[in-house]
Structures are given as structure tokens and as C-alpha cells.
Design an enzyme around this catalytic site. Structure first.
Site, PDB file in Angstrom:
ATOM      1  N   GLU A  29      32.409  37.503  42.734  1.00 50.36           N
ATOM      2  CA  GLU A  29      33.477  37.912  43.665  1.00 50.36           C
ATOM      3  C   GLU A  29      32.997  38.992  44.622  1.00 50.36           C
ATOM      4  O   GLU A  29      33.515  39.118  45.726  1.00 50.36           O
ATOM      5  CB  GLU A  29      34.700  38.431  42.894  1.00 50.36           C
ATOM      6  N   LYS A  82      45.266  29.350  45.515  1.00 49.32           N
ATOM      7  CA  LYS A  82      46.578  29.821  45.054  1.00 49.32           C
ATOM      8  C   LYS A  82      47.672  29.331  45.991  1.00 49.32           C
ATOM      9  O   LYS A  82      48.715  28.853  45.552  1.00 49.32           O
ATOM     10  CB  LYS A  82      46.617  31.354  44.995  1.00 49.32           C
TER      11      LYS A  82
END
Ligand code: G6P
Length: 452
Positions: free
Chosen positions: A292, A427
Site C-alpha cells: 500500500e 469498494k
């Protein structure tokens, strides 16, 4: 302060040559300066730099008290969280505690069994976890920095209901511990209204850097590991990373070597290898930390991991002879927690008598050294991290050195190591497909693409 963690770059030198390291050194030092002077992008997420020496002592005591209560009144602690709200605790507990922790007789273990959820969306996993909890006294530590992560919220709804059915609402609320933002998010709102004990994920510490906040510390303390020593280990790592110049600073050299291997040798993948199964989740934690932090703007080294010797019998072939796009970083544990000596057998039908009197760890080390040499011969550069032992002091130091090197490496690469904008794409699609209010205009388009 003696260091428990040291790096050996000698087997990467054939691709990350001294001259290459010399050439990148000024960029790495500049990146370190940007990090510690807090002048770069993402500088509002640098609370982890001083955390080991500057943490909320009152909360630290409350963590110990909550852990003592959970140990006293629960057979099981359910840890609900995902990503940075999950991996650090699991990495630490699995590394430090018994390899078969949940299966050890509870009178010997003296701490609750620990199960993890909220880290997937499998109905089977949840139904079967409900089975496991059926006759057990349990408590929940629900952990989410944002307080809105779907996986975590879904799991919490399921197990909160189970807890409330078992104990009634009032007692259940005393068995729920929420670790979240100090004021924002659905979890904080819920905790306030139900009266759960809460712990704080500091604003200036991102999830993947939060293992040494309440996020990791409460479950770790429940497992019986020593959180004071863990913090001390990290403080030792901090002292080292901040104060040593480049030539005496493995964290800076690690940032330099991996960037050289990426930029100059064109290697796109780093494989973290361990030879201790209990380090599996340390690798999972490391994957999120580097993945990340660096994988953005079309850049980065893909962090992946192997458990050896297990994976030598599956992925070893590819690493040795497949597409050459990778380098390896091995964690070498110098002193194993336990010793098992090979015995002499009269008949020697298995031909192992030549190992009689040797420790299994000796065989493991020969496997590791043999692997390093073979992979180097196959043009796979190797960085070796020597870890004194799998204990709190070493692990705290390892976490800190990886975090520090990650910040420096990300700035050297030219990205903001402290955001993760790309995680939102899936998402949004998921919310649209679920029919979440506010996402209606995307729903039809996505369904058409799926042929629905
Ligand atoms: O702690 P939370 O807000 O629930 O977030 C949990 C995780 O999910 C997100 O999608 C992020 O990509 C991670 O960086 C984070 O650690």
C-alpha cells in the site's frame, strides 16, 4: 543499545553494486530528511516515527487492565478487523506465542483462545466461527480506524448479536472493546451509544503503521505477550534508524538496495522468505506495509512472500529458473525458541543417522544457506535479515526498521508512502452492486458489464 536485527546485503551485490549504492545514497538521505523533518507528502501520517517513545501511557495501562479482564472472563477473544487493523496483531501473536496456540490446554496457556474475523466476507467462515463460539465465554475487540470498513462492520453485526443473545445487552456491552478514531465513524458512534470501552487509533498513524498502537496492543496483551518489551524493541529500532549515518544504517541501506534492484536491474518483485512458520503473518503484515505504501502512480515493487522450506517444494522451481523479475529478502532467526535433536536409529533405514545429535534447526539453516546460494546462482539477489530470536525485543525492532525503511524507500521511489487511494475503486463498485444508497447511478452500468 545492541541491535537484535541486522541486514546482510552481500548476496545482492552482484546486482546492487557498491557504485550503484553510492549513486543512490544522496536520494536516500534526502528521502530520510523528508521523512524525519516531516516535509513530504503524507506528512500528517508520521505519528509512528516517535510512537515507541511517545505514546499515551494512560491508555497503555487501560490496555493492560482490559487485557486482564478479558483473560479473566473469556475463553475466547474475537478480534474483528482487516488490513492494518488486523495484520499487526496477528503477526505478533502468531510469532511470539505457541505455534498451536488455540490448541494448547487452557490451563497451560492461561490466556484466551484468539480468533480473527472481519478479514473476509465468507458466509461459511462466519457460520463455522459461530459454531466454535457456541459454548464459550467470549469478548470482542472490534478494530477499525475509519469505523466504516464493510468486512469489519458485517462481522461485528453478526458477533455482537451473538454476544447480546448470550449475555443480554448490558453484559455484552462490557465484553466489547472498540478500537477506532477518537471521534469519527460509525463504530465510534455505536461505541458511545452502547457504552463500550474504547481505544484510539491516533489521527496521525495510518492502519499499516499502527501495530504498536491499541490496534495491535490489546489483542497482543491478551495473548500473554509482553507489550512493554515490544515497545522497547521498537524504541531501540527508532534510536538506531534516526541516529546512524548511511554506512551504519541497515534501514537506509535496505531502502537503497531495493530501489537499485528495481530501477537499475529492473526487478519488479520482492519475495520475503521465512524459515519459521510462525513468521507467516509477519510477511502478511510486511506485504500490506510495502504494497500500500509503494504501489501507486504506476510504480513500486510488488511485495510477495513465501514460507520456506514449505514453498521450496512448490514455488522454488519458479524462483530458481522462471521469469527473472524478482529478488529475495530472507528472515533468518538466529536462535530458535525450542530445540529438537535428531536421534540415532539402529537400522538407519531412512539414512538419517549422519544427522544424529544435530538439531532440526541445523538442518533448517543448511536448507536456508543452500537456498541462498542456489538462488544467487540463478541470478536472484538475496538480502538476509538476521533476527536474534522471535521475541518481543527483536520483533518490535523489526517492525520499526521495516516501517522506517518503507517511508524512506517510498520517498526515494517518488511516491507518497502514506496514502492508499487505489483501494477505493473496488469498494465503490461493491457498494453500487450491493445497492448502497448514494451509489445508484453506478449500479446499472456495472450490472450491464457483468451481463446481469
Ligand atoms: O481500519 P480500517 O479503517 O477498518 O481499515 C482497514 C484497512 O482497509 C482499507 O481498505 C485500507 O486499504 C487499509 O489501509 C486499512 O488498513
Amino acid at each position: 543499545m545492541t541491535q537484535k536485527i541486522s541486514f546482510d546485503f552481500s548476496n545482492a551485490k552482484f546486482m546492487a553494486k557498491d557504485a550503484d549504492i553510492e549513486a543512490i545514497k544522496s536520494r536516500v538521505l534526502e528521502a530520510k530528511k523528508t521523512l524525519v523533518e516531516k516535509t513530504g507528502e503524507g506528512n500528517d501520517f508520521l505519528g509512528w516515527i516517535d510512537l515507541p517513545v511517545n505514546y499515551d501511557k494512560e491508555e497503555f495501562d487501560r490496555i493492560k487492565k482490559a487485557a486482564a479482564k478479558i483473560k479473566d472472563d473469556s475463553d475466547v477473544l474475537l478480534v474483528i478487523g482487516i488490513g492494518g487493523s488486523y495484520l499487526g496483531a496477528r503477526a505478533t501473536i502468531e510469532a511470539l506465542r505457541h505455534s498451536f496456540y488455540n490448541m494448547v490446554d487452557k490451563n497451560v496457556r492461561k490466556t484466551p483462545e484468539i480468533y480473527y474475523c472481519g478479514n473476509n466476507l465468507s458466509s461459511t467462515y462466519y457460520a463455522e466461527l459461530v459454531d466454535v463460539l457456541a459454548d464459550k465465554d467470549f469478548s470482542i475487540n472490534v478494530i477499525s480506524k475509519s469505523g466504516t470498513t464493510t468486512e469489519c462492520s458485517v462481522a461485528f453485526r453478526i458477533f455482537k448479536e451473538l454476544l447480546e443473545k448470550k449475555y443480554g445487552k448490558a453484559e455484552a456491552s462490557k465484553r466489547i472493546y472498540a478500537t477506532t478514531d477518537k471521534e469519527k465513524g460509525a463504530l465510534k458512534t455505536l461505541a458511545n451509544s452502547e457504552g463500550y470501552e474504547t481505544f484510539v487509533v491516533p489521527d496521525d498513524i495510518g492502519g499499516r503503521f499502527s501495530v504498536l498502537t491499541a490496534v495491535g496492543l490489546l489483542p497482543i496483551a491478551v495473548s500473554g505477550a509482553d507489550i512493554d518489551l515490544l515497545m522497547q524493541g521498537a524504541a531501540n529500532g527508532r534510536e538506531y534508524c534516526l541516529n546512524n549515518d548511511f554506512d551504519n544504517n541497515d534501514a537506509l541501506k535496505y531502502a537503497a538496495v531495493r530501489n537499485v534492484l528495481h530501477e537499475k536491474a529492473g526487478l519488479g518483485m520482492e519475495i520475503l522468505g521465512n524459515f519459521e512458520p510462525s513468521l507467516h503473518y509477519v510477511s502478511e503484515w510486511w506485504k500490506q506495509l510495502y504494497g500500500e505504501s509503494e504501489g501507486k502512480d504506476g510504480k513500486g515493487i510488488f511485495p510477495t512472500a513465501v514460507d520456506f522450506t514449505t514453498d521450496l517444494h512448490s514455488l522454488g522451481q519458479f524462483i530458481q529458473e522462471g521469469t527473472k523479475n524478482h529478488f529475495e529478502t530472507f528472515i533468518n532467526v538466529l536462535n530458535p525458541r525450542k530445540v529438537v535433536t535428531m536421534q540415532l536409529e539402529e537400522t538407519d533405514l531412512d539414512g538419517l543417522n549422519y544427522l544424529a545429535g544435530k538439531d532440526v534447526d541445523f538442518i533448517n539453516k543448511c536448507a536456508m544457506n543452500g537456498t541462498i546460494l542456489a538462488h544467487v546462482d540463478g541470478d536472484v539477489p538475496n538480502i538476509r535479515i538476521d533476527m536474534d530470536a522471535i521475541d518481543e525485543l527483536s520483533l518490535g525492532e523489526l517492525f520499526y526498521k521495516f516501517e522506517f525503511a518503507c517511508g524512506v524507500s517510498g520517498y526515494t521511489l517518488g511516491v507518497n508512502p502514506f496514502n492508499q487511494p487505489g483501494v477505493e475503486s473496488y469498494k465503490k463498485n461493491m457498494f453500487a452492486l450491493l445497492g448502497k444508497p448514494g451509489f445508484e447511478d453506478m449500479t446499472a452500468k456495472l450490472k450491464a458489464r457483468l451481463g446481469e
